[in-house]
Design an enzyme around this catalytic site. Structure first.
Site, PDB file in Angstrom:
ATOM      1  N   GLU A  43       0.696  -1.427  -0.109  1.00  0.00           N
ATOM      2  CA  GLU A  43      -0.244   0.092  -0.462  1.00  0.00           C
ATOM      3  C   GLU A  43       0.645   1.276   0.020  1.00  0.00           C
ATOM      4  OE1 GLU A  43      -3.229   1.958   2.746  1.00  0.00           O
ATOM      5  OE2 GLU A  43      -2.430   0.012   4.105  1.00  0.00           O
ATOM      6  N   LYS A  88      -9.063   2.799  -3.043  1.00  0.00           N
ATOM      7  CA  LYS A  88      -9.297   1.617  -2.141  1.00  0.00           C
ATOM      8  C   LYS A  88     -11.548   2.369  -1.383  1.00  0.00           C
ATOM      9  CE  LYS A  88      -8.211   0.846   2.924  1.00  0.00           C
ATOM     10  NZ  LYS A  88      -6.839   1.348   4.209  1.00  0.00           N
ATOM     11  N   CYS A 116      -5.213  -3.005   2.670  1.00  0.00           N
ATOM     12  CA  CYS A 116      -4.999  -2.465   4.150  1.00  0.00           C
ATOM     13  C   CYS A 116      -6.514  -2.813   4.994  1.00  0.00           C
ATOM     14  CB  CYS A 116      -4.211  -1.181   4.388  1.00  0.00           C
ATOM     15  SG  CYS A 116      -4.374  -0.544   6.537  1.00  0.00           S
TER      16      CYS A 116
END
Length: 508
Positions: A277, A336, A382
Site C-alpha cells: 500500500e 480503496k 490494508c
C-alpha cells in the site's frame, strides 16, 4: 487471595478481567485466560443490582480488553507526534470507548436469562450479534474478534479455523464464547463445552482431510517488502531512494521467479509482482518515466501491482492499487472502497477537524481485476481485509486475493500480527488463496484453506516468490454470507428462553 479479589471494586475487577482477555488474542494466543475472564464477567453482571450496573461493568470489561488489545494504535500517532501529540492519550482508549459500549449491552442483556446454561447461551448469542453490528457503519471496526484467537501457528490453528468456511470468524467467536463461558453453567456446562470443543476439532480435521480438488493454479507471484520506516515515507527527500529500493527488489524477485518458472517447466505461467500500500512515493498513474524505468528492470513480468496514491478528476486523493503493464502503460486501477475512520476520512460524528485536508475519497466498491494473462484476483487495500463477507465482488468471484498494506504505522507490535491473522481468516471463509504484501512486514501467503505457504517477517527488506495455488469451490459462507453467523447467533440467544421442562410430580 479470593477475599482480597472480592474487596476490589467491581468496575476495577471488570477492567482487569478485560485486559486479561486480550492475552488470548494474536500474537499471544493464551486461550485459557478466557476460561477465567468470560465467566468472571458473567458473574459480575449477575451480581449487579440493576441492568445499569451490569452495563457499567460490561463497559469497564470492554475498556480493559480493547485498550490492551489495541495499544499499538498509539504508535501511529507518534509517527506524527509534532502535529497530533494531543491525541496520544485518546488513540486506543477512544476507539475502545465505542467498542466497550457493546460489551456493556451484552452484560446488561444476559441478565434477562436465569443463571446457568441459559444465561451462558444468551451471553454468547448477544456477544456475536454485537460483533456483527460493529462490522457496519458508525463502528465499522471488526478488529480483534474473539474467533481470531484460534489463528495460531501450527496444525491445530489450521484445524480450528476450518469451520470459518461455513460460519465465518463470527461463528468461531460464538463457539469460543460458549466454551469460555461454560464454567458459569457448572459441571454440566463445562462438560458441554468440552464436547463442543471436541466436535469443533473433529469437524475442522475432517474438512482438511476431505477438501475437494483445487481450481487452476494462479500466477507466479513476487511479494516485495521494502521495509521503509513510516518516518522515511513521510520525508519527501527520501522519495527517490525509496523508489530505487523497490525497483531493485522487484528486479531480484522477478528474476528469481523466472528461474523458478524454468525449473517448473511452465513457460506460459505469468509472473506478477506486488508492492505494498502506497509504496510508490508519488503519483504512479501520472509518472510515465517511473513506470518505464521500473518495467525495463523486470522484462519477464506480465504486470506490476503497485500501491500508490492518486488524484481523481475532481482533484481528491484516493488510496489505490495501480496495475502497470509491460509497455509501462497503466492497466486497471482499484481504489480503496472501505477507508479507515479518523485515518483516511473524518466521520461526521466528530465536530472538529482531525484528518488533514479532509481525507480521501472512497472507491466505488470491490472489484475483480484481470491483468497480464493471470487468473483474476480481488484486491484488498490494508483495512479492507478485516471485514468478513465483504472482501469479494459478489458478482465476479476472483481466483485469489491480494492484500497490500502498510503496517509500518504501528511499529513492531501486536497490530501487524493481528492484521495478518484477520487476512488469513478471509482465505478460509472465501475458499481463496490470499497473498499479502506489507511494507515493513509481515508479508505472507496462505492457501484456500488458510494453510501458510510463505512468510517474510517484520523489519526485513526482501521478496517472497511463490507459485500461487488455485482456489477451492465457493464455501457455504461465500454463498450465504453473514446470514450464516447471524442466524446461528439468534438461535443460540433464543434458546435461553425455551420453556423449562416440568419435573414429574409423584402422586400419592
Amino acid at each position: 487471595m479470593r477475599r482480597a479479589w472480592l474487596r476490589v471494586p467491581a468496575w476495577l475487577r471488570a477492567i482487569v478481567l478485560g485486559a486479561l482477555s486480550a492475552l488470548a488474542l494474536p500474537p499471544v494466543h493464551l486461550l485459557p485466560v478466557l476460561l477465567v475472564s468470560i465467566p468472571g464477567l458473567i458473574a459480575l453482571a449477575g451480581e449487579a443490582r440493576s441492568w445499569k450496573g451490569a452495563f457499567w461493568r460490561g463497559f469497564c470489561f470492554g475498556m480493559g480488553m480493547y485498550t490492551a488489545g489495541l495499544y499499538w494504535l498509539t504508535n501511529a500517532i507518534l509517527v506524527r507526534a509534532a502535529e497530533f501529540w494531543w491525541l496520544v492519550p485518546f488513540a486506543a482508549p477512544g476507539v475502545s470507548f465505542l467498542l466497550a459500549l457493546l460489551i456493556g449491552v451484552v452484560a446488561a442483556g444476559c441478565r434477562s436469562a436465569p443463571p446457568g446454561w441459559r444465561r451462558v447461551a444468551l451471553f454468547a448469542g448477544l456477544w456475536c450479534l454485537t460483533d456483527l453490528f460493529r462490522q457496519f457503519e458508525f463502528f465499522a471496526f471488526p478488529w480483534n474478534l474473539l474467533g481470531s484467537v484460534w489463528a495460531m501457528p501450527g496444525w491445530l490453528g489450521t484445524v480450528m479455523l476450518q469451520p470459518a468456511a461455513w460460519v465465518s470468524v463470527h461463528g468461531l467467536t460464538l463457539f469460543t464464547v460458549l466454551i469460555a463461558a461454560s464454567p458459569a453453567a457448572g459441571r454440566r456446562g463445562m462438560a458441554a463445552g468440552a464436547v463442543l470443543l471436541a466436535v469443533w476439532i473433529a469437524a475442522g480435521a475432517a474438512r482438511l482431510a476431505l477438501l475437494p480438488p483445487l481450481g487452476p493454479q494462479g500466477p507466479l507471484l513476487v511479494l516485495v517488502q521494502g521495509n521503509i520506516p513510516e518516518e522515511d515515507k513521510q520525508d519527501r527527500g527520501r522519495a527517490l531512494d525509496i523508489y530505487r529500493t523497490y525497483v531493485r527488489l522487484s528486479a531480484q524477485g522477478v528474476k528469481e521467479a523466472a528461474e523458478l518458472r524454468d525449473r517448473l517447466g511452465e513457460p506460459g505461467r505469468p509472473i506478477l509482482f506486488a508492492w505494498p500500500e502506497s509504496a510508490f512515493p508519488g503519483l504512479l498513474d501520472r509518472d510515465t518515466e517511473a513506470r518505464q524505468v521500473l518495467m525495463a528492470q523486470v522484462p519477464q513480468a506480465a504486470a506490476g501491482l503497485i500501491g500508490s496514491i492518486r488524484f481523481d478528476a475532481s482533484g481528491r486523493p484516493r488510496n489505490s492499487l495501480v496495475t502497470v503493464l509491460p509497455d509501462a502503460s497503466v492497466g486497471p486501477i482499484y481504489d480503496k472502497a472501505h477507508l479507515v475512520p479518523f485515518g483516511e476520512y473524518q466521520p461526521s460524528i466528530l465536530p472538529f477537524q482531525v484528518v488533514p485536508g479532509g481525507g480521501m475519497v472512497p472507491g466505488p466498491g470491490l472489484r475483480t481485476l484481470r491483468v497480464g494473462g493471470a487468473t483474476p484476483f480481488g484486491p484488498l487495500i490494508c483495512y479492507e481485509a478485516i471485514f468478513p463477507g465483504r472482501v469479494v465482488d459478489p458478482h465476479d468471484r476472483p481466483d485469489w486475493l491480494l492484500n497490500i498494506t502498510n503496517d509500518a504505522w504501528y511499529g513492531d507490535s501486536a497490530g501487524p500480527r493481528q492484521h495478518l491473522m484477520a487476512a488469513r481468516l478471509r482465505a478460509v471463509e472465501e475458499g481463496l488463496p490470499l497473498a499479502r504484501a506489507a511494507n515493513t512486514g509481515i508479508s505472507a501467503a496462505f492457501d484456500a484453506a488458510g494453510r501458510p505457504i510463505a512468510r517474510l517477517g517484520w523489519g526485513i527488506a526482501g521478496t517472497l516468490v511463490l507459485p500461487l495455488p488455485g482456489p477451492l469451490p465457493p464455501t457455504l459462507f461465500s454463498r450465504l454470507g453473514l446470514a450464516c453467523p447471524l442466524l446461528l447467533s439468534i438461535l443460540v440467544a433464543l434458546s435461553a428462553f425455551c420453556p423449562r421442562r416440568q419435573k414429574a410430580v409423584n402422586k400419592r
